[in-house]
Motif scaffolding. Structure first.
Motif, mmCIF file in Angstrom:
data_model
loop_
_atom_site.group_PDB
_atom_site.id
_atom_site.type_symbol
_atom_site.label_atom_id
_atom_site.label_comp_id
_atom_site.label_asym_id
_atom_site.label_seq_id
_atom_site.Cartn_x
_atom_site.Cartn_y
_atom_site.Cartn_z
ATOM 1 N N UNK A 12 0.849 -1.013 -0.060
ATOM 2 C CA UNK A 12 -0.036 -0.107 -0.193
ATOM 3 C C UNK A 12 0.859 1.296 -0.205
ATOM 4 N N UNK A 13 1.039 2.003 -1.028
ATOM 5 C CA UNK A 13 1.787 3.288 -1.077
ATOM 6 C C UNK A 13 0.655 4.235 -0.933
ATOM 7 N N UNK A 14 1.078 5.015 0.443
ATOM 8 C CA UNK A 14 0.047 6.059 0.732
ATOM 9 C C UNK A 14 0.987 7.387 0.666
ATOM 10 N N UNK A 15 0.112 8.295 0.093
ATOM 11 C CA UNK A 15 0.556 9.562 -0.339
ATOM 12 C C UNK A 15 -0.093 10.665 0.503
ATOM 13 N N UNK A 16 0.654 11.810 0.662
ATOM 14 C CA UNK A 16 0.123 12.977 1.517
ATOM 15 C C UNK A 16 -0.029 14.194 0.475
ATOM 16 N N UNK A 17 -1.397 14.302 0.132
ATOM 17 C CA UNK A 17 -1.710 15.482 -0.991
ATOM 18 C C UNK A 17 -2.041 16.779 -0.349
#
Length: 375
Positions: free
Chosen positions: A190-195
């Protein structure tokens, strides 16, 4: 809801016309609490997690300043799935939150009411990426703080510890290494981004470079593992409040090209409803985009009508993207199952609404179900 080309609502993503540029709202991200490349092996949090199948819940936009009733309904139904064995004989092993945990400005004093109390007794770990409201800063706060200070305290501690503003809740802080990070599990990465804060999201060149390297790394683990991308701002949406995020579409698509790989599914929140899109590429590849932002904020976002002049679907970025199903009139969450089969990985799940269509008690069956084969 069943989709038909004759429906008055858009059956593709839409772009909302005349939106102002608010990228000036971007705020610097906090320092990582762990080592690059910001990986967390789930076995460090859930020892002995199974290697053949996995069940989890996903939800976004649970926070609400005005009316907590819908969040209470959502959290109550999520908890009920630990009592009711599903068709696979499984209970959820964790919750992955898609952001906007605390409205409106991610303040510490709101975490008890909007997170710790509603999920009091939730018997599994909670992982998260930040939403725009978690990232924002209240300019009227009497106590100065930086963007995501409290999110880091709750989700990015170096070691599990009691959270001083939880109201005495027994849930300890999570040990994610950064606000953007990768969770390794036996069946999927799971690659989680901070947008960030702006309405349509901002991902800096530094984070984008990290993302490309993570995609390349995850490609090396195919086909044994699925690849999921989690991002708060929905790239594709047909709703009337936000519509699609062109900056996130461009960022994701260009990163896929540079890395030479596409994820199997992209999960997002931000838009307060449920939507399931499929994007069909000319080479036959299909990426599923699933929006699950109906977690509790009282205002839901309807799907735009075709006769609404403020929206357009006539953009080349939407080519090959179609709306498979949606629920825009009831809050809810996802329950997802991933299993290794003889023919490859099978991703299945559904959106569980907190009320039936007639307003009665929540049904145990999902409002929408999906099944995605991953080879």
């Amino acid at each position: 809801m069943t989709i038909s080309e004759d429906d008055p609502i858009h059956t593709t993503p839409v772009f909302k016309k005349g939106q102002p540029d608010d990228t000036y709202k971007y705020l610097p991200l906090p320092r990582p609490t762990g080592a690059y490349p910001y990986h967390l092996e789930i076995s460090k949090v859930i020892p002995g997690i199974r290697r053949d199948k996995m069940t989890f819940q996903m939800v976004g936009d649970t926070g609400s300043m005005r009316n907590p009733d819908f969040l209470k309904l959502v959290s109550r139904q999520m908890l009920s799935q630990f009592d009711d064995v599903d068709e696979y004989g499984d209970k959820p092993e964790f919750l992955y939150h898609l952001g906007d945990i605390v409205y409106n400005h991610g303040e510490a004093h709101e975490y008890q009411r909007q997170f710790f109390d509603p999920f009091n007794g939730y018997p599994a770990p909670v992982f998260a990426i930040p939403g725009n409201h978690d990232s924002d800063v209240n300019p009227l706060s009497k106590v100065p703080y930086n963007s995501l200070d409290t999110f880091v305290r709750v989700f990015c501690s170096e070691t599990p510890s009691e959270v001083e503003f939880s109201g005495g809740n027994s849930r300890k802080s999570m040990v994610q290494p950064n606000v953007y990070w990768t969770m390794e599990t036996p069946l999927a990465n799971f690659i989680g981004l901070a947008s960030n804060v702006p309405k349509f999201g901002v991902v800096t060149p530094e984070q984008r470079s990290w993302f490309i390297k993570e995609l390349e790394w995850a490609k090396s683990e195919h086909p044994d593992k699925a690849l999921f991308v989690c991002i708060h701002h929905s790239p594709y949406s047909g709703d009337i409040n936000h519509g699609s995020s062109m900056p996130m579409i461009e960022m994701l698509e260009s990163a896929y090209v540079e890395a030479g790989v596409r994820p199997h599914a992209v999960f997002s929140g931000h838009v307060h409803n449920y939507q399931h899109f499929e994007k069909h590429y000319p080479d036959g590849d299909v990426v599923n985009y699933i929006v699950a932002g109906g977690g509790g904020y009282d205002e839901l976002h309807p799907i735009a009508r075709k006769d609404d002049p403020y929206f357009t679907a006539a953009l080349p970025e939407f080519e090959g993207v179609r709306l498979v199903n949606y629920c825009d009139d009831r809050h809810g969450f996802l329950k997802v199952h991933l299993e290794r089969t003889e023919s490859g990985l099978l991703l299945s799940g559904g959106y569980f609404a907190v009320r039936a269509k007639n307003g009665t008690e929540a049904p145990k069956e999902p409002e929408d179900s999906f099944e995605i084969r991953i080879n």
